[in-house]
Design a protein around this motif. Structure first.
Motif, PDB file in Angstrom:
ATOM      1  N   ARG A 107       0.892  -1.165   0.000  1.00  0.00           N
ATOM      2  CA  ARG A 107       0.000   0.000   0.000  1.00  0.00           C
ATOM      3  C   ARG A 107       0.924   1.207   0.000  1.00  0.00           C
ATOM      4  N   SER A 108       0.744   2.155   0.953  1.00  0.00           N
ATOM      5  CA  SER A 108       1.632   3.323   0.881  1.00  0.00           C
ATOM      6  C   SER A 108       2.758   3.271   1.900  1.00  0.00           C
TER       7      SER A 108
ATOM      8  N   ARG B 256       0.670  -2.018  -6.442  1.00  0.00           N
ATOM      9  CA  ARG B 256       0.312  -1.011  -5.445  1.00  0.00           C
ATOM     10  C   ARG B 256      -1.199  -1.088  -5.264  1.00  0.00           C
ATOM     11  N   ALA B 257      -1.619  -1.504  -4.075  1.00  0.00           N
ATOM     12  CA  ALA B 257      -3.055  -1.588  -3.798  1.00  0.00           C
ATOM     13  C   ALA B 257      -3.570  -0.190  -3.467  1.00  0.00           C
ATOM     14  N   GLY B 258      -3.721   0.616  -4.492  1.00  0.00           N
ATOM     15  CA  GLY B 258      -4.144   1.997  -4.352  1.00  0.00           C
ATOM     16  C   GLY B 258      -3.789   2.753  -5.614  1.00  0.00           C
ATOM     17  N   VAL B 259      -3.906   4.087  -5.546  1.00  0.00           N
ATOM     18  CA  VAL B 259      -3.673   4.901  -6.742  1.00  0.00           C
ATOM     19  C   VAL B 259      -2.228   5.423  -6.804  1.00  0.00           C
ATOM     20  N   GLY B 260      -1.874   6.243  -5.796  1.00  0.00           N
ATOM     21  CA  GLY B 260      -0.588   6.950  -5.841  1.00  0.00           C
ATOM     22  C   GLY B 260       0.586   5.987  -5.791  1.00  0.00           C
TER      23      GLY B 260
ATOM     24  N   ASN C 129     -10.476   2.633  -5.034  1.00  0.00           N
ATOM     25  CA  ASN C 129     -10.772   3.458  -3.859  1.00  0.00           C
ATOM     26  C   ASN C 129     -11.301   4.844  -4.220  1.00  0.00           C
TER      27      ASN C 129
ATOM     28  N   ARG D 117      -2.483  14.327  -1.850  1.00  0.00           N
ATOM     29  CA  ARG D 117      -1.122  14.057  -1.401  1.00  0.00           C
ATOM     30  C   ARG D 117      -0.581  15.254  -0.645  1.00  0.00           C
TER      31      ARG D 117
ATOM     32  N   HIS E 272      -4.606   9.861   6.844  1.00  0.00           N
ATOM     33  CA  HIS E 272      -4.586   9.256   5.500  1.00  0.00           C
ATOM     34  C   HIS E 272      -5.639   8.131   5.407  1.00  0.00           C
TER      35      HIS E 272
ATOM     36  N   ALA F  80      -8.849   6.102   1.633  1.00  0.00           N
ATOM     37  CA  ALA F  80      -9.162   4.792   1.043  1.00  0.00           C
ATOM     38  C   ALA F  80      -9.491   3.754   2.103  1.00  0.00           C
ATOM     39  N   SER F  81      -9.582   4.212   3.360  1.00  0.00           N
ATOM     40  CA  SER F  81      -9.760   3.226   4.438  1.00  0.00           C
ATOM     41  C   SER F  81     -11.223   2.898   4.671  1.00  0.00           C
TER      42      SER F  81
ATOM     43  N   GLN G 213     -10.784  -1.303   0.394  1.00  0.00           N
ATOM     44  CA  GLN G 213      -9.653  -2.205   0.633  1.00  0.00           C
ATOM     45  C   GLN G 213      -9.856  -3.553  -0.048  1.00  0.00           C
TER      46      GLN G 213
HETATM   47  O1  LIG Z   1      -3.273   2.576   0.922  1.00  0.00           O
HETATM   48  C1  LIG Z   1      -3.908   3.538   1.308  1.00  0.00           C
HETATM   49  O2  LIG Z   1      -4.812   3.488   2.146  1.00  0.00           O
HETATM   50  C2  LIG Z   1      -3.599   4.896   0.687  1.00  0.00           C
HETATM   51  C3  LIG Z   1      -4.395   5.112  -0.548  1.00  0.00           C
HETATM   52  C4  LIG Z   1      -3.817   6.193  -1.367  1.00  0.00           C
HETATM   53  O3  LIG Z   1      -3.328   7.166  -0.900  1.00  0.00           O
HETATM   54  C5  LIG Z   1      -3.831   6.016  -2.823  1.00  0.00           C
HETATM   55  O4  LIG Z   1      -4.458   5.066  -3.314  1.00  0.00           O
HETATM   56  O5  LIG Z   1      -3.207   6.843  -3.501  1.00  0.00           O
END
Ligand SMILES: O=C(O)CCC(=O)C(=O)O
Ligand SMILES: NC(=O)C1=CN([C@@H]2O[C@H](COP(=O)(O)OP(=O)(O)OC[C@H]3O[C@@H](n4cnc5c(N)ncnc54)[C@H](O)[C@@H]3O)[C@@H](O)[C@H]2O)C=CC1
Length: 524
Positions: A47-48, A68-72, A95, A229, A276, A279-280, A285
């Motif tokens: 994740r991050s 990466r389980a997410g965007v950034g 998310n 961010r 942060h 996405a929680s 998730q």
């Molecule tokens: O993993 C996370 O909860 C952060 C999510 C996040 O910031 C993203 O997906 O860019």
């Protein structure tokens, strides 16, 4: 056994496709807990929290993909991953809704002072006059960055009766008109908005986007929100604007440093914060973990991924169309590289007939990867092939022709070396397979696979017999043999497919036959 390291906390339900696969071992541990085994993982899911640095990539010598389980992906050194031939994927939309909803929750909290009122009531106070807020209805919302999350925020804002103004330099007019928002310049947005929310990635351009200069252009009493961010809104620059009341309140889900420690912004009553949490949610998730798990599985099965950061992305539909050419191109690259055992300056590829209408980026990269593989020690694949070619001074070009030149489709490859030029033409025939139909100026027809033996000779009676006898004497079975010549009695070639590779001594024996000019082993 495929080994996958899941280095940050992730939904078990989302990881189910990986956990259920008996050929995969999933290790759910932090990087620091598996330092001794880092070179054994094929895939890394984060994740991050985990920072995928160049140093970590260097240690993970068997790594093929980072999910990466997410965007950034700002916690991943994507350039380094690309150099090492490691695919980086993310979960771009799992998310989106949760983050848009969190942004709205922050907006409501900010203007109705919910966190402050909550603390007050919990402290056994009842001070209704201290928490008078403002309505969202009729207010002007400025959205900076109108991608997935920005546009979901806009939909919700309109439902609340807000006027939405958008600034996004990459937003097409057509899309903006479709969504029906007011697209404006950054200055116009800053001047009009009662509430500003940022939804861009953190880049060189967006770092400090709301800094001292732009904050000064905002309306007095503006509210600011950052659920994207840390650093897009300059944290230090905010302080004087909060102190003098120009900024009425700020909601932050993200920080320049996470956790922010004893940050001066945390002392302001009108700064609302969450750790942060965008996405929680249970749903987000599960979504992001499912997306990366499925993509990693797809990738490990040798199929293309759809949400790669450093590979051209392909839909299943497009992949099915290009799959055959992708394989043909790889084989052509391998053949050309072995034949041209000398420095090469340029590779020119012409796609003709039906293949010219397809997405060829991936096919070209496949060809380059095939060509470079015998020449470079490090991993070379579709991720880094173009970069490695450039590093080695090999230029490449693509041309397209509607005319297939006697074939429904064909790929022609011309390799310009220091001393010679080599041309190869291949085609893919449905239900028949890949065929090389021109080799080094000779018309021929052979399948580019297995242990091949190329012989260039003079077109004379008995040449095939001589080669056949020597191979037979050495127990080398010929599976197939194709011949080609430019003119009767001129230069000719044989392409033999053998059941086993030849050793050096046998190659030398064949080279000694008079009227044989070139003997080359080619392995595909
Ligand atoms: O993993 C996370 O909860 C952060 C999510 C996040 O910031 C993203 O997906 O860019
Ligand atoms: N707080 C959290 O937990 C989460 C935060 N995020 C963050 O939210 C942000 C947005 O995510 P998505 O909407 O999914 O991304 P997206 O890629 O769909 O949208 C980003 C938009 O920003 C625009 N943009 C890029 N540079 C810009 C600039 N200089 N000025 C104005 N606009 C610019 C792009 O054109 C694009 O439309 C990302 O930074 C992501 O990491 C995403 C999910 C969860």
């Amino acid at each position: 056994m495929i080994r996958i390291l899941v280095a940050d906390a992730m939904s078990e339900e989302g990881l189910a496709p990986l956990l259920a696969d008996p050929t995969i071992e999933v290790v759910q541990k932090k990087v620091s807990e598996v330092e001794d085994e880092l070179d054994q993982f094929d895939a890394l899911l984060v994740r991050s929290a985990t920072k995928v640095t160049e140093q970590l990539l260097q240690k993970m010598t068997n790594l093929k993909i980072v999910g990466r389980a997410g965007v950034g992906v700002d916690n991943i050194d994507v350039d380094a991953a690309t150099r090492y031939g490691v695919v980086v994927i993310n979960a771009p939309n799992g998310n989106t809704i949760s983050t848009a909803e969190h942004t709205f929750a922050m907006m409501a909290s900010l203007v109705r002072r919910i966190p402050q009122a909550h603390i007050s009531v919990k402290s056994r106070e009842w001070n209704r006059s201290a928490f008078v807020g403002v309505e969202l209805f009729g207010k002007h919302l400025g959205i900076i960055g109108f991608g997935r999350i920005g546009s979901e925020v806009a939909k919700r804002a309109r439902a609340f009766g807000m006027h939405v103004h958008v600034y996004d330099p990459f937003l097409t007019k057509v899309r903006a008109e479709k969504i029906g928002v007011d697209v404006c310049t950054l200055d116009a947005l800053l001047a009009q908005a009662d509430i500003i929310t940022v939804h861009t990635p953190l880049t060189k351009e967006t770092k400090g986007l709301l800094g001292p200069k732009n904050l000064a252009k905002t309306k007095k009493g503006v509210y600011l929100i950052n659920c994207a961010r840390g650093g897009i809104i300059d944290e230090q620059a905010l302080i004087p604007f909060l102190e003098n009341g120009h900024v009425a309140g700020v909601a932050l889900d993200v920080f320049e440093q996470e956790p922010p420690g004893d940050h001066p912004l945390l002392s302001f009553d009108n700064v609302v914060v969450t750790p942060h949490l965008g996405a929680s949610t249970v749903e987000a998730q599960v979504n992001v973990a499912t997306q990366v798990a499925e993509e990693v599985l797809t990738f490990l099965q040798g199929k293309p991924v759809t949400s790669s950061i450093n590979l051209p992305t392909l839909s299943k539909d497009v992949y099915e169309k290009i799959q055959a050419f992708y394989t043909l191109a790889r084989k052509m690259g391998i053949l050309a590289s072995q034949y041209m055992s000398e420095p090469v300056q340029e590779i020119a590829i012409t796609y003709s007939g039906s293949v010219a209408d397809l997405e060829t980026t991936f096919i070209t990269r496949s060809l380059l990867a095939g060509f470079l593989k015998p020449r470079v020690a490090s991993t070379v694949n579709e991720v880094n092939a173009a970069m490695i070619a450039k590093e080695r001074g090999i230029a490449f070009s693509e041309k397209f022709s509607a005319n297939g030149n006697d074939y429904n489709n064909s790929i022609t490859l011309t390799v310009y070396g220091e001393n010679k030029t080599f041309t190869l033409k291949g085609t893919h025939i449905a239900h028949y397979g890949d065929r090389i139909v021109h080799f080094n100026g000779f018309a021929i027809d052979f399948a580019p696979e297995g242990h091949l033996l190329y012989i260039q000779h003079h077109d004379k009676p008995g040449m095939i017999g001589k080669v056949g006898n020597i191979l037979g004497d050495h127990q080398v079975n010929i599976a197939t043999m194709q011949v080609g010549r430019q003119e009767a009695g001129g230069k000719a070639i044989m392409m033999l497919s053998l059941d086993k590779p030849l050793d050096d001594a046998l190659v030398e024996t064949l080279e000694q036959i008079s009227d044989i000019d070139v003997v080359k082993r080619l392995e595909v």
